[in-house]
Design a protein around this motif. Structure first.
Motif, PDB file in Angstrom:
ATOM      1  N   THR A 199      37.715  41.476  36.127  1.00 60.96           N
ATOM      2  CA  THR A 199      38.306  40.486  34.995  1.00 60.96           C
ATOM      3  C   THR A 199      38.284  40.416  33.388  1.00 60.96           C
ATOM      4  OG1 THR A 199      37.655  38.134  35.425  1.00 60.96           O
ATOM      5  CG2 THR A 199      35.509  39.658  35.344  1.00 60.96           C
ATOM      6  N   ASP A 200      39.158  39.616  33.221  1.00 63.08           N
ATOM      7  CA  ASP A 200      39.291  39.518  31.562  1.00 63.08           C
ATOM      8  C   ASP A 200      38.148  37.885  31.492  1.00 63.08           C
ATOM      9  OD1 ASP A 200      40.857  37.781  32.676  1.00 63.08           O
ATOM     10  OD2 ASP A 200      42.290  37.906  31.163  1.00 63.08           O
ATOM     11  N   GLY A 201      37.516  37.076  32.371  1.00 61.09           N
ATOM     12  CA  GLY A 201      36.773  35.757  32.113  1.00 61.09           C
ATOM     13  C   GLY A 201      38.096  35.053  32.807  1.00 61.09           C
ATOM     14  N   LYS A 202      39.149  35.368  33.328  1.00 62.74           N
ATOM     15  CA  LYS A 202      39.744  34.074  33.640  1.00 62.74           C
ATOM     16  C   LYS A 202      40.644  34.430  34.919  1.00 62.74           C
ATOM     17  CE  LYS A 202      42.414  34.542  29.735  1.00 62.74           C
ATOM     18  NZ  LYS A 202      42.370  34.513  28.108  1.00 62.74           N
ATOM     19  N   THR A 203      41.427  35.798  35.013  1.00 64.76           N
ATOM     20  CA  THR A 203      41.661  36.729  36.243  1.00 64.76           C
ATOM     21  C   THR A 203      41.344  37.013  36.286  1.00 64.76           C
ATOM     22  OG1 THR A 203      43.865  36.059  34.573  1.00 64.76           O
ATOM     23  CG2 THR A 203      43.815  38.197  36.602  1.00 64.76           C
ATOM     24  N   GLU A 251      35.553  33.633  42.628  1.00 67.14           N
ATOM     25  CA  GLU A 251      35.117  32.735  41.564  1.00 67.14           C
ATOM     26  C   GLU A 251      34.653  31.559  40.685  1.00 67.14           C
ATOM     27  OE1 GLU A 251      39.122  30.410  43.809  1.00 67.14           O
ATOM     28  OE2 GLU A 251      40.130  32.405  43.779  1.00 67.14           O
ATOM     29  N   ILE A 254      32.527  33.275  37.706  1.00 64.72           N
ATOM     30  CA  ILE A 254      34.072  33.624  36.688  1.00 64.72           C
ATOM     31  C   ILE A 254      34.146  32.126  36.047  1.00 64.72           C
ATOM     32  CG2 ILE A 254      35.960  33.838  35.438  1.00 64.72           C
ATOM     33  CD1 ILE A 254      34.522  35.928  36.183  1.00 64.72           C
ATOM     34  N   ALA A 255      34.024  30.449  36.969  1.00 67.20           N
ATOM     35  CA  ALA A 255      33.997  29.240  36.389  1.00 67.20           C
ATOM     36  C   ALA A 255      32.961  28.410  35.997  1.00 67.20           C
ATOM     37  CB  ALA A 255      34.461  28.481  37.317  1.00 67.20           C
ATOM     38  N   LYS A 258      32.308  30.583  32.118  1.00 73.75           N
ATOM     39  CA  LYS A 258      33.837  29.790  31.277  1.00 73.75           C
ATOM     40  C   LYS A 258      32.356  28.883  31.111  1.00 73.75           C
ATOM     41  CE  LYS A 258      37.952  29.536  30.823  1.00 73.75           C
ATOM     42  NZ  LYS A 258      39.103  29.044  32.085  1.00 73.75           N
ATOM     43  N   GLY A 263      31.635  34.819  27.761  1.00 73.51           N
ATOM     44  CA  GLY A 263      33.240  35.335  27.906  1.00 73.51           C
ATOM     45  C   GLY A 263      32.600  36.433  28.709  1.00 73.51           C
ATOM     46  N   ARG A 314      41.981  40.402  27.421  1.00 79.53           N
ATOM     47  CA  ARG A 314      41.931  39.346  27.864  1.00 79.53           C
ATOM     48  C   ARG A 314      43.893  38.831  28.329  1.00 79.53           C
ATOM     49  NH1 ARG A 314      37.847  39.533  23.888  1.00 79.53           N
ATOM     50  NH2 ARG A 314      35.795  38.463  25.001  1.00 79.53           N
ATOM     51  N   LYS A 315      44.108  39.549  28.715  1.00 79.92           N
ATOM     52  CA  LYS A 315      45.653  39.271  29.027  1.00 79.92           C
ATOM     53  C   LYS A 315      45.989  40.006  30.518  1.00 79.92           C
ATOM     54  CE  LYS A 315      47.381  39.710  24.028  1.00 79.92           C
ATOM     55  NZ  LYS A 315      48.326  40.590  23.460  1.00 79.92           N
TER      56      LYS A 315
END
Ligand code: AMP
Ligand code: GLY
Length: 429
Positions: A199-203, A251, A254-255, A258, A263, A314-315
């Motif tokens: 994970t990158d903190g989003k995906t 999920e 990670i949420a 955030k 991060g 982070r992409k």
């Protein structure tokens, strides 16, 4: 590009092996590495906790990516230091690594964000902890707050065992400051499974599920170890269960991170118990599992460099889907007699030259080379991995190879995968 891998175990050998398959990689270094890694990478004699020298090395050798294997440097903030020097590194920073380095932090985080886990209490003194146990139902689980090399968790069957565990952690300070606080939690029944997700903190990109075997001896007997074998994938984790894990565990984690402004770049590894009431988190780790990595990565077709680079930048959303080989993988650890307690090292390892199966890999964990000779150098010595169409076939491959390898005091579990194989046999009648 140049890549630096930090660590010296079977997990790091597997990472080096997989990263080196990428056409994008020119040079690969490993600090400190081991006797097997030396055949693939340039091993550099820098300890994993020597952040200053690791940074100097990465700068001097123009490393475009550093990948951290073990948890200790992550917990000490190696990622924060690399970032300060604008060096690209794959792994969570110190704050995010608390998900693994403090069980109290992880449990409170899970409670706050409604992530399913065993009910628990936190104690600051042994008197309070023992007092609680006097009116509790057994079995229950006593856990030291901090990092304890996989030894900080005791399943207590009765008050006496709980008291011994609490006193060992809090009064005798067997794990130093890691035992200043303890968690006492309900015992969960079911099968364990390891879900590692990049994970990158989003995906979130989950890897295939795997199952570790923590106890030293056949039939899940004996003391807990770092892991004596693993297989992948785990059929028990049906697509529905995987969806449940995604929705209710990965999920929200990670949420939640955030929302708490933490991060997280790296591997979010959820150690789960599949209970009758659904999956429950036993623990979070914030790195690749060992030996899960040895079982999982040989099935990954995608270029690992692309994935880790995208996560570090982070992409990760741009990295696309992970591609997997069909079939199963099984990893069996060959260990030194006495592991996980005291064991001797320095014994010659023979027979590796007889391993000629292209669907078998021998990853080194505790080995070193001395004047060209390969010697044992740790508790877990080798991880033998077999691939095949199904788990039985993968295990047969791994055990066939093990028969060819010898070192004094070698022992291994002969029953990796036994639970699932038993279940399958029972289902067949
Ligand atoms: P942990 O480091 O928290 O994953 O704990 C190490 C091992 O202890 C796990 O892999 C499980 O085998 C066992 N364990 C931990 N927590 C529980 C629990 N609540 N119920 C049953 N077993 C547990
Ligand atoms: N195999 C368990 C761990 O890596 O923590």
């Amino acid at each position: 590009m140049n890549v630096l891998v930090i660590g010296s175990g079977g997990r790091e050998h597997t990472l080096v092996w997989k990263l080196k398959q990428s056409r994008k990689v020119d040079k690969i270094f490993c600090a400190p590495g081991n006797g097997g890694i030396a055949a693939l990478a340039r091993c550099v004699n820098i300890k994993v906790d020597n952040t200053k020298s690791l940074i100097e090395f990465a700068q001097r050798n123009k490393c475009d990516l550093t990948v951290v294997g073990p948890e200790q440097p992550l917990a000490s903030g190696i990622v924060d230091e690399f970032h300060r020097r604008k060096l690209r590194i794959f792994g969570p920073d110190r704050k995010a690594a608390r998900l693994e380095s403090s069980k109290v932090f992880a449990k409170e985080f899970m409670k706050q964000h409604h992530i399913p886990t065993a009910p628990f209490c936190v104690f600051q003194t042994s008197a309070e902890a023992i007092g609680f146990c006097k009116s509790a139902e057994f079995p229950l689980v006593v856990k030291a707050d901090g990092l304890a090399a996989g030894k900080g968790v005791i399943v207590a069957k009765n008050l006496k065992e709980a008291t011994i565990a609490i006193e060992m952690m809090m009064t005798k300070k067997a794990f130093g400051r890691a035992g200043e606080r303890v968690i006492i939690e309900s015992f969960l029944r079911g099968q364990e499974v390891s879900i590692m997700a990049i994970t990158d903190g989003k995906t979130i990109l989950p890897l295939l599920p795997s199952q570790d075997h923590k106890q030293a001896f056949d039939g899940d007997r004996g003391p807990n170890t770092g892991g004596m074998g693993a297989y992948c994938p785990v059929d028990l984790v049906t697509p529905e269960i995987m969806e449940d894990i995604q929705q209710h565990i990965l999920e929200p984690t990670i949420a939640g991170l955030k929302a708490d402004e933490i991060g997280f770049v790296g591997v979010l590894y959820a150690g789960l118990m599949l209970t009758d009431f659904g999956p429950r988190v036993l623990e979070f780790n914030c790195r690749f599992g060992d030996p899960e990595t040895q079982a999982v990565l040989p099935l990954l077709k995608s270029d690992l460099v692309d994935i880790l680079m995208a996560a570090a930048d982070r992409k990760l959303a741009s990295a696309g889907k992970l591609e997997w080989r069909k079939g199963s993988s099984a990893c069996v650890i060959m260990a030194s007699r006495g592991y996980p307690a005291n064991y001797k090292t320095g014994f010659p390892i023979a027979g590796l030259e007889n391993v000629k199966d292209n669907n078998c890999f021998v990853f080194h964990a505790g080995t070193r080379r001395d004047n060209g000779k390969l010697l044992t150098a740790g508790g877990r010595v080798l991880a033998v991995v077999g691939l095949n169409n199904d788990l039985r076939g993968a295990l047969d491959r791994a055990y066939n190879v093990i028969r060819k390898i010898r070192f004094e005091g070698a022992f291994f579990r002969k029953d990796i995968g036994f639970r699932v194989l038993q279940q399958k046999a029972e289902a067949k009648g």
